[in-house]
Design a protein around this motif. Sequence first.
Motif, PDB file in Angstrom:
ATOM      1  N   GLY A  87       0.883  -1.269  -0.058  1.00 10.21           N
ATOM      2  CA  GLY A  87       0.078   0.018   0.048  1.00 10.21           C
ATOM      3  C   GLY A  87       0.839   1.478   0.158  1.00 10.21           C
ATOM      4  O   GLY A  87       0.406   2.528   0.580  1.00 10.21           O
ATOM      5  N   GLN A  88       2.077   1.139  -0.468  1.00 10.37           N
ATOM      6  CA  GLN A  88       2.842   2.428  -0.543  1.00 10.37           C
ATOM      7  C   GLN A  88       3.452   2.350  -1.991  1.00 10.37           C
ATOM      8  O   GLN A  88       3.643   1.626  -2.592  1.00 10.37           O
ATOM      9  CB  GLN A  88       3.814   2.120   0.250  1.00 10.37           C
ATOM     10  CG  GLN A  88       3.492   2.169   1.855  1.00 10.37           C
ATOM     11  CD  GLN A  88       4.732   1.905   2.919  1.00 10.37           C
ATOM     12  OE1 GLN A  88       5.695   1.091   2.602  1.00 10.37           O
ATOM     13  NE2 GLN A  88       4.719   2.922   3.742  1.00 10.37           N
ATOM     14  N   SER A  89       3.602   3.876  -2.350  1.00  6.74           N
ATOM     15  CA  SER A  89       4.414   3.945  -3.492  1.00  6.74           C
ATOM     16  C   SER A  89       5.665   5.097  -3.307  1.00  6.74           C
ATOM     17  O   SER A  89       5.709   5.630  -2.070  1.00  6.74           O
ATOM     18  CB  SER A  89       3.725   4.815  -4.355  1.00  6.74           C
ATOM     19  OG  SER A  89       2.417   4.018  -4.937  1.00  6.74           O
ATOM     20  N   GLU A 109       4.211   7.120   7.589  1.00  2.00           N
ATOM     21  CA  GLU A 109       3.681   7.004   6.593  1.00  2.00           C
ATOM     22  C   GLU A 109       4.776   6.289   5.576  1.00  2.00           C
ATOM     23  O   GLU A 109       4.328   5.681   4.437  1.00  2.00           O
ATOM     24  CB  GLU A 109       3.125   8.330   5.715  1.00  2.00           C
ATOM     25  CG  GLU A 109       4.372   9.297   5.525  1.00  2.00           C
ATOM     26  CD  GLU A 109       3.769  10.715   5.170  1.00  2.00           C
ATOM     27  OE1 GLU A 109       4.174  10.924   3.855  1.00  2.00           O
ATOM     28  OE2 GLU A 109       3.397  11.365   6.123  1.00  2.00           O
ATOM     29  N   GLY A 110       5.940   6.466   6.207  1.00  2.00           N
ATOM     30  CA  GLY A 110       6.993   5.681   5.247  1.00  2.00           C
ATOM     31  C   GLY A 110       8.308   6.407   5.197  1.00  2.00           C
ATOM     32  O   GLY A 110       8.256   7.482   5.952  1.00  2.00           O
ATOM     33  N   VAL A 113       8.638   7.953   0.447  1.00  2.00           N
ATOM     34  CA  VAL A 113       7.681   6.653   0.489  1.00  2.00           C
ATOM     35  C   VAL A 113       6.281   7.205   1.072  1.00  2.00           C
ATOM     36  O   VAL A 113       6.531   7.771   2.280  1.00  2.00           O
ATOM     37  CB  VAL A 113       8.248   5.552   0.803  1.00  2.00           C
ATOM     38  CG1 VAL A 113       7.212   4.594   0.984  1.00  2.00           C
ATOM     39  CG2 VAL A 113       9.533   5.173  -0.122  1.00  2.00           C
ATOM     40  N   SER A 114       5.242   6.739   0.491  1.00  2.00           N
ATOM     41  CA  SER A 114       3.987   7.086   1.297  1.00  2.00           C
ATOM     42  C   SER A 114       2.929   6.301   0.858  1.00  2.00           C
ATOM     43  O   SER A 114       3.212   5.646  -0.349  1.00  2.00           O
ATOM     44  CB  SER A 114       3.744   8.540   1.280  1.00  2.00           C
ATOM     45  OG  SER A 114       2.564   9.060   2.009  1.00  2.00           O
ATOM     46  N   SER A 115       1.617   6.522   0.867  1.00  2.00           N
ATOM     47  CA  SER A 115       0.504   5.992   0.244  1.00  2.00           C
ATOM     48  C   SER A 115       0.484   6.389  -1.333  1.00  2.00           C
ATOM     49  O   SER A 115       1.114   7.550  -1.454  1.00  2.00           O
ATOM     50  CB  SER A 115      -0.771   6.313   0.924  1.00  2.00           C
ATOM     51  OG  SER A 115      -1.177   7.696   0.811  1.00  2.00           O
ATOM     52  N   ALA A 116      -0.204   5.605  -1.999  1.00  2.00           N
ATOM     53  CA  ALA A 116      -0.204   5.708  -3.439  1.00  2.00           C
ATOM     54  C   ALA A 116      -0.917   7.155  -3.560  1.00  2.00           C
ATOM     55  O   ALA A 116      -0.387   7.929  -4.484  1.00  2.00           O
ATOM     56  CB  ALA A 116      -0.985   4.566  -4.196  1.00  2.00           C
ATOM     57  N   ALA A 117      -2.071   7.434  -2.941  1.00  2.00           N
ATOM     58  CA  ALA A 117      -2.812   8.809  -3.100  1.00  2.00           C
ATOM     59  C   ALA A 117      -1.814   9.743  -2.779  1.00  2.00           C
ATOM     60  O   ALA A 117      -1.956  11.084  -3.332  1.00  2.00           O
ATOM     61  CB  ALA A 117      -4.069   8.704  -2.005  1.00  2.00           C
ATOM     62  N   ARG A 118      -1.298   9.749  -1.737  1.00  2.00           N
ATOM     63  CA  ARG A 118      -0.327  10.849  -1.087  1.00  2.00           C
ATOM     64  C   ARG A 118       0.653  11.117  -2.222  1.00  2.00           C
ATOM     65  O   ARG A 118       1.042  12.398  -2.422  1.00  2.00           O
ATOM     66  CB  ARG A 118       0.225  10.660   0.214  1.00  2.00           C
ATOM     67  CG  ARG A 118       1.440  11.456   0.546  1.00  2.00           C
ATOM     68  CD  ARG A 118       0.645  12.986   0.864  1.00  2.00           C
ATOM     69  NE  ARG A 118       1.564  13.832   1.736  1.00  2.00           N
ATOM     70  CZ  ARG A 118       1.650  15.151   1.585  1.00  2.00           C
ATOM     71  NH1 ARG A 118       0.760  15.714   0.823  1.00  2.00           N
ATOM     72  NH2 ARG A 118       2.375  15.823   2.142  1.00  2.00           N
ATOM     73  N   ILE A 119       1.268  10.128  -2.625  1.00  2.00           N
ATOM     74  CA  ILE A 119       2.437  10.270  -3.857  1.00  2.00           C
ATOM     75  C   ILE A 119       1.666  11.025  -5.104  1.00  2.00           C
ATOM     76  O   ILE A 119       2.362  11.911  -5.557  1.00  2.00           O
ATOM     77  CB  ILE A 119       3.024   9.110  -4.253  1.00  2.00           C
ATOM     78  CG1 ILE A 119       3.959   8.445  -2.998  1.00  2.00           C
ATOM     79  CG2 ILE A 119       3.703   9.102  -5.266  1.00  2.00           C
ATOM     80  CD1 ILE A 119       4.857   9.269  -2.439  1.00  2.00           C
TER      81      ILE A 119
END
Length: 236
Positions: free
Chosen positions: A175-177, A200-201, A219-225
């Motif tokens: 769940g991270q990008s 968040e990463g 690195v964070s959630s896909a939405a945050r990235i």
Amino acid sequence: MPTAIIIGAGPVGATFALLAARLGVQVTLIEAREGPSHESRSLALSHGSREILNIAGVWGDGLPVTEILTIHTSQRGGFGRMRLTHLDAGVPALGYVLSYAALQASLDQQLERYGITVRRGAVVTAIDDAPGEVTVRFTQAGTNQAMAAAAVVLADGGANLGKVPALRADEKDYGQSALLGHVFTDAAHRGTAYERFTPEGPAALLPYGGANEYSVVWVSSAARIEELKALPDVDF
């Protein structure tokens, strides 16, 4: 017939081929890329990776690298920090940051010097594993071809793993990008890399290029990235 077929002539596959050739192993590389690499990202290599590339004859030779002399590690909300220097480890540098494309160009030149066969523009279609022999089927220049060897090395990031019937791949989505970028700072880096752990990463700043330039990994959630990518440079 080559002793080994290496699928993927990127940094891992090309380095493996150069080291194997030094031991007298006859290898052939199969690579989907037709020409020079245009990959824009940077790589962070450890001191151990430098030693391996040096044995392969790739280190030096005008390869542009930025040394990591110090690593500063901290955690958001945590007490204290860790600061490790190359003097603590007794090595010339803790790591090195360089362009993926520049490393690939040096590897390609060394493969040519060694006379190692690279089948470029070749896309693997099947891998048939039989006792004592493995056959790789691929398309190149619009034609179907096949090549057999005693062993096959997959150095393609797992792209062809599903073509090996005896192997099974399990994937887990964390769940991270990761956002990769290039930033300029007011203060000179002086060879210091920063690693920051957050809920968040992790995030990292790696010295790369000029005295005030960093390669950033966030690195964070896909939405945050996706939100970060959409920001204008000044807001980012």
